[in-house]
Design a protein around this motif. Structure first.
Motif, PDB file in Angstrom:
ATOM      1  N   GLN A 141      -6.403   9.334 -10.849  1.00 55.80           N
ATOM      2  CA  GLN A 141      -5.277   9.366 -11.781  1.00 55.80           C
ATOM      3  C   GLN A 141      -4.154  10.140 -11.102  1.00 55.80           C
ATOM      4  O   GLN A 141      -4.365  11.231 -10.581  1.00 55.80           O
ATOM      5  CB  GLN A 141      -5.676  10.036 -13.092  1.00 55.80           C
ATOM      6  N   ASN A 142      -2.975   9.539 -11.102  1.00 54.13           N
ATOM      7  CA  ASN A 142      -1.849  10.090 -10.341  1.00 54.13           C
ATOM      8  C   ASN A 142      -0.622  10.270 -11.213  1.00 54.13           C
ATOM      9  O   ASN A 142      -0.514   9.704 -12.299  1.00 54.13           O
ATOM     10  CB  ASN A 142      -1.449   9.132  -9.205  1.00 54.13           C
ATOM     11  N   ARG A 143       0.331  10.990 -10.685  1.00 52.37           N
ATOM     12  CA  ARG A 143       1.718  10.939 -11.158  1.00 52.37           C
ATOM     13  C   ARG A 143       2.528  10.307 -10.031  1.00 52.37           C
ATOM     14  O   ARG A 143       2.284  10.584  -8.846  1.00 52.37           O
ATOM     15  CB  ARG A 143       2.244  12.333 -11.481  1.00 52.37           C
ATOM     16  N   ILE A 144       3.470   9.471 -10.425  1.00 55.43           N
ATOM     17  CA  ILE A 144       4.251   8.742  -9.436  1.00 55.43           C
ATOM     18  C   ILE A 144       5.743   8.996  -9.661  1.00 55.43           C
ATOM     19  O   ILE A 144       6.228   8.983 -10.796  1.00 55.43           O
ATOM     20  CB  ILE A 144       3.917   7.228  -9.484  1.00 55.43           C
ATOM     21  N   ASN A 145       6.446   9.287  -8.590  1.00 56.70           N
ATOM     22  CA  ASN A 145       7.875   9.591  -8.654  1.00 56.70           C
ATOM     23  C   ASN A 145       8.647   8.331  -9.048  1.00 56.70           C
ATOM     24  O   ASN A 145       8.653   7.358  -8.301  1.00 56.70           O
ATOM     25  CB  ASN A 145       8.336  10.102  -7.289  1.00 56.70           C
ATOM     26  N   PRO A 146       9.293   8.329 -10.211  1.00 56.77           N
ATOM     27  CA  PRO A 146       9.978   7.106 -10.656  1.00 56.77           C
ATOM     28  C   PRO A 146      11.130   6.685  -9.747  1.00 56.77           C
ATOM     29  O   PRO A 146      11.522   5.519  -9.743  1.00 56.77           O
ATOM     30  CB  PRO A 146      10.476   7.472 -12.056  1.00 56.77           C
ATOM     31  N   LYS A 147      11.628   7.633  -8.941  1.00 59.86           N
ATOM     32  CA  LYS A 147      12.727   7.306  -8.026  1.00 59.86           C
ATOM     33  C   LYS A 147      12.226   6.671  -6.732  1.00 59.86           C
ATOM     34  O   LYS A 147      13.015   6.109  -5.967  1.00 59.86           O
ATOM     35  CB  LYS A 147      13.522   8.572  -7.696  1.00 59.86           C
ATOM     36  N   LYS A 148      10.912   6.769  -6.494  1.00 57.71           N
ATOM     37  CA  LYS A 148      10.366   6.281  -5.230  1.00 57.71           C
ATOM     38  C   LYS A 148       9.507   5.025  -5.393  1.00 57.71           C
ATOM     39  O   LYS A 148       9.071   4.449  -4.395  1.00 57.71           O
ATOM     40  CB  LYS A 148       9.506   7.379  -4.578  1.00 57.71           C
ATOM     41  N   ARG A 149       9.220   4.605  -6.623  1.00 57.42           N
ATOM     42  CA  ARG A 149       8.358   3.443  -6.822  1.00 57.42           C
ATOM     43  C   ARG A 149       9.187   2.218  -7.185  1.00 57.42           C
ATOM     44  O   ARG A 149      10.291   2.309  -7.724  1.00 57.42           O
ATOM     45  CB  ARG A 149       7.318   3.714  -7.924  1.00 57.42           C
ATOM     46  N   GLU A 150       8.623   1.081  -6.890  1.00 58.61           N
ATOM     47  CA  GLU A 150       9.200  -0.194  -7.302  1.00 58.61           C
ATOM     48  C   GLU A 150       8.264  -0.828  -8.319  1.00 58.61           C
ATOM     49  O   GLU A 150       7.050  -0.897  -8.099  1.00 58.61           O
ATOM     50  CB  GLU A 150       9.372  -1.124  -6.093  1.00 58.61           C
ATOM     51  N   ILE A 151       8.808  -1.303  -9.429  1.00 57.20           N
ATOM     52  CA  ILE A 151       8.010  -1.967 -10.454  1.00 57.20           C
ATOM     53  C   ILE A 151       7.978  -3.459 -10.119  1.00 57.20           C
ATOM     54  O   ILE A 151       8.986  -4.149 -10.240  1.00 57.20           O
ATOM     55  CB  ILE A 151       8.592  -1.731 -11.855  1.00 57.20           C
ATOM     56  N   LYS A 152       6.815  -3.936  -9.680  1.00 59.93           N
ATOM     57  CA  LYS A 152       6.697  -5.331  -9.267  1.00 59.93           C
ATOM     58  C   LYS A 152       6.400  -6.243 -10.455  1.00 59.93           C
ATOM     59  O   LYS A 152       6.844  -7.378 -10.488  1.00 59.93           O
ATOM     60  CB  LYS A 152       5.603  -5.471  -8.202  1.00 59.93           C
ATOM     61  N   ASN A 153       5.611  -5.762 -11.372  1.00 60.92           N
ATOM     62  CA  ASN A 153       5.465  -6.398 -12.675  1.00 60.92           C
ATOM     63  C   ASN A 153       4.941  -5.310 -13.602  1.00 60.92           C
ATOM     64  O   ASN A 153       4.843  -4.144 -13.201  1.00 60.92           O
ATOM     65  CB  ASN A 153       4.553  -7.631 -12.618  1.00 60.92           C
ATOM     66  N   LYS A 154       4.611  -5.636 -14.826  1.00 59.99           N
ATOM     67  CA  LYS A 154       4.243  -4.599 -15.788  1.00 59.99           C
ATOM     68  C   LYS A 154       2.968  -3.850 -15.400  1.00 59.99           C
ATOM     69  O   LYS A 154       2.714  -2.745 -15.882  1.00 59.99           O
ATOM     70  CB  LYS A 154       4.083  -5.208 -17.184  1.00 59.99           C
ATOM     71  N   ASP A 155       2.170  -4.440 -14.494  1.00 60.93           N
ATOM     72  CA  ASP A 155       0.892  -3.841 -14.120  1.00 60.93           C
ATOM     73  C   ASP A 155       0.844  -3.298 -12.708  1.00 60.93           C
ATOM     74  O   ASP A 155      -0.127  -2.622 -12.348  1.00 60.93           O
ATOM     75  CB  ASP A 155      -0.241  -4.869 -14.263  1.00 60.93           C
ATOM     76  N   ILE A 156       1.831  -3.589 -11.881  1.00 63.30           N
ATOM     77  CA  ILE A 156       1.787  -3.227 -10.464  1.00 63.30           C
ATOM     78  C   ILE A 156       3.013  -2.405 -10.087  1.00 63.30           C
ATOM     79  O   ILE A 156       4.151  -2.848 -10.240  1.00 63.30           O
ATOM     80  CB  ILE A 156       1.726  -4.477  -9.559  1.00 63.30           C
ATOM     81  N   TRP A 157       2.769  -1.188  -9.589  1.00 59.02           N
ATOM     82  CA  TRP A 157       3.819  -0.336  -9.058  1.00 59.02           C
ATOM     83  C   TRP A 157       3.580  -0.138  -7.571  1.00 59.02           C
ATOM     84  O   TRP A 157       2.449   0.035  -7.128  1.00 59.02           O
ATOM     85  CB  TRP A 157       3.828   1.024  -9.753  1.00 59.02           C
ATOM     86  N   LEU A 158       4.653  -0.154  -6.804  1.00 60.24           N
ATOM     87  CA  LEU A 158       4.553  -0.030  -5.351  1.00 60.24           C
ATOM     88  C   LEU A 158       5.435   1.100  -4.841  1.00 60.24           C
ATOM     89  O   LEU A 158       6.605   1.201  -5.207  1.00 60.24           O
ATOM     90  CB  LEU A 158       4.982  -1.347  -4.687  1.00 60.24           C
ATOM     91  N   VAL A 159       4.848   1.962  -4.010  1.00 55.16           N
ATOM     92  CA  VAL A 159       5.628   2.887  -3.188  1.00 55.16           C
ATOM     93  C   VAL A 159       5.753   2.211  -1.825  1.00 55.16           C
ATOM     94  O   VAL A 159       4.783   2.159  -1.066  1.00 55.16           O
ATOM     95  CB  VAL A 159       4.934   4.255  -3.047  1.00 55.16           C
ATOM     96  N   PRO A 160       6.911   1.626  -1.504  1.00 56.05           N
ATOM     97  CA  PRO A 160       7.022   0.839  -0.270  1.00 56.05           C
ATOM     98  C   PRO A 160       7.003   1.704   0.979  1.00 56.05           C
ATOM     99  O   PRO A 160       7.610   2.773   1.026  1.00 56.05           O
ATOM    100  CB  PRO A 160       8.376   0.138  -0.440  1.00 56.05           C
ATOM    101  N   ILE A 161       6.276   1.233   1.990  1.00 55.03           N
ATOM    102  CA  ILE A 161       6.244   1.869   3.306  1.00 55.03           C
ATOM    103  C   ILE A 161       6.422   0.758   4.332  1.00 55.03           C
ATOM    104  O   ILE A 161       5.491  -0.005   4.594  1.00 55.03           O
ATOM    105  CB  ILE A 161       4.928   2.631   3.545  1.00 55.03           C
ATOM    106  N   PRO A 162       7.604   0.625   4.899  1.00 56.19           N
ATOM    107  CA  PRO A 162       7.883  -0.500   5.797  1.00 56.19           C
ATOM    108  C   PRO A 162       7.005  -0.491   7.042  1.00 56.19           C
ATOM    109  O   PRO A 162       6.536   0.565   7.499  1.00 56.19           O
ATOM    110  CB  PRO A 162       9.364  -0.291   6.162  1.00 56.19           C
ATOM    111  N   GLU A 163       6.785  -1.655   7.593  1.00 53.69           N
ATOM    112  CA  GLU A 163       6.096  -1.772   8.876  1.00 53.69           C
ATOM    113  C   GLU A 163       6.856  -0.964   9.924  1.00 53.69           C
ATOM    114  O   GLU A 163       8.086  -0.921   9.930  1.00 53.69           O
ATOM    115  CB  GLU A 163       6.036  -3.241   9.315  1.00 53.69           C
ATOM    116  N   GLY A 164       6.117  -0.299  10.802  1.00 50.33           N
ATOM    117  CA  GLY A 164       6.746   0.469  11.875  1.00 50.33           C
ATOM    118  C   GLY A 164       7.094   1.893  11.499  1.00 50.33           C
ATOM    119  O   GLY A 164       7.598   2.649  12.346  1.00 50.33           O
ATOM    120  N   THR A 165       6.830   2.291  10.240  1.00 48.43           N
ATOM    121  CA  THR A 165       7.094   3.673   9.835  1.00 48.43           C
ATOM    122  C   THR A 165       6.156   4.618  10.589  1.00 48.43           C
ATOM    123  O   THR A 165       4.962   4.352  10.708  1.00 48.43           O
ATOM    124  CB  THR A 165       6.873   3.846   8.320  1.00 48.43           C
TER     125      THR A 165
END
Length: 240
Positions: A193-217
Motif C-alpha cells: 500500500q503506497n502513497r503516490i505524488n499526484p504531480k508525478k503520476r499519470e492517470i491512464k484509466n480509472k484503475d491504472i496510475w503510472l509514474v513514467p520513467i523513460p527509456e535511457g534514464t
C-alpha cells in the motif's frame, strides 16, 4: 494487533527477492545490511542490484514497523457510508486484507504532509498524497519496471512504475506465486500500500496510475524519480 514479526520479514523477503531477517535472527551482522525505509522504496520498485546481491538484509523491528497504525480489514466489507478521500481521490480501503504499517513518519526530508492525518475521515488533508496499491511479483523486483504493460484492454502505456487505486486490480497483478510462511505454514498474497505524488503520476484509466520513467534514464535519476513519486507505507497480507 499482535503479529509475529517473522511473518512480516518473510513478506518483505518475498517482495524484495532477497532474504530479510529481524536483527535478533542475524548470525552475521557484519555480513548483513540494515534495510532502511528509503531502501525499501527503491529496492521494491526498482531492480537495485547493489542491495539485491547482498546475502541478507536485516530490520530492527521497532525502527521499521509501526503497529499503532496496523488495521484489520479482513472481516470488513464496503459500505456506502465508508466513502472517504485521500489526496483528493476516493480511497478504496483494502477490505479483506490485513495491513501492517511501516514506520515512515519523519523518514523523508519533505515532512509528513504526504501521509495526511490518522483515523477514518471523509476529507483529504492539505498536501496529502492519494493511496495506491502495487501488486508485486513475489519472485523479486525484476520486471516491476516494464517496457510494456498490458492492461485489461490490452493497451500498453509505457515504461515506469504501475499501481492502482483499486486493491482488486493490484491483486490481479500480484501474479500467481503465493507466499507460504515457513513460520506458520499459512499461504498469503502480499501487496504494498503506497502513497503516490499526484504531480508525478499519470492517470491512464480509472484503475491504472503510472509514474513514467523513460527509456535511457540513469539509475541515479530513476531512484530520484521513484523516491519523489511513490512511497510504500503498508504491507497487506491476505490468506489464500
Amino acid at each position: 494487533m499482535d503479529v509475529d514479526k517473522h511473518i512480516l520479514t518473510e513478506a518483505l523477503s518475498a517482495i524484495l527477492g532477497v532474504t530479510v531477517k529481524l536483527q535478533s535472527d542475524c548470525k552475521d551482522l557484519d555480513g548483513a545490511i540494515k534495510l532502511q525505509i528509503a531502501n525499501l522504496t527503491t529496492l521494491a520498485l526498482l531492480k537495485n542490484e547493489a542491495l539485491a546481491v547482498q546475502p541478507e538484509l536485516f530490520v530492527i523491528s521497532d525502527d521499521f514497523f509501526d503497529p499503532s497504525f496496523d488495521f484489520d480489514f479482513t472481516n470488513m466489507s464496503e459500505l456506502k457510508s465508508d466513502e472517504c478521500m485521500r489526496g483528493d481521490e476516493p480511497y478504496k480501503r483494502p477490505y479483506g486484507w490485513m495491513r501492517f504499517t511501516l514506520k515512515v513518519r519523519d523518514k523523508y526530508p519533505d515532512g509528513n504532509a504526504w501521509l495526511g492525518t490518522g483515523g477514518w475521515r471523509s476529507r483529504s488533508a492539505p498536501g496529502e498524497w492519494p493511496v495506491s496499491y502495487h501488486g508485486t511479483d513475489l519472485q523479486g523486483a525484476a520486471g516491476i519496471i516494464q517496457s510494456q504493460y498490458t492492461a485489461g484492454d490490452r493497451q500498453a502505456y509505457g515504461r515506469g512504475i504501475y499501481s492502482s487505486p483499486d486493491i482488486n486490480v493490484a491483486y490481479v497483478f500480484a501474479k500467481t506465486k503465493n507466499l507460504i510462511s515457513q513460520k506458520n505454514g499459512k499461504t498469503n498474497k502480499v501487496i504494498m500500500q503506497n502513497r503516490i505524488n499526484p504531480k508525478k503520476r499519470e492517470i491512464k484509466n480509472k484503475d491504472i496510475w503510472l509514474v513514467p520513467i523513460p527509456e535511457g534514464t540513469s539509475a541515479e535519476k530513476e531512484k530520484e524519480i521513484v523516491e519523489s513519486s511513490i512511497r510504500p507505507y503498508g504491507l497487506l497480507l491476505k490468506k489464500v
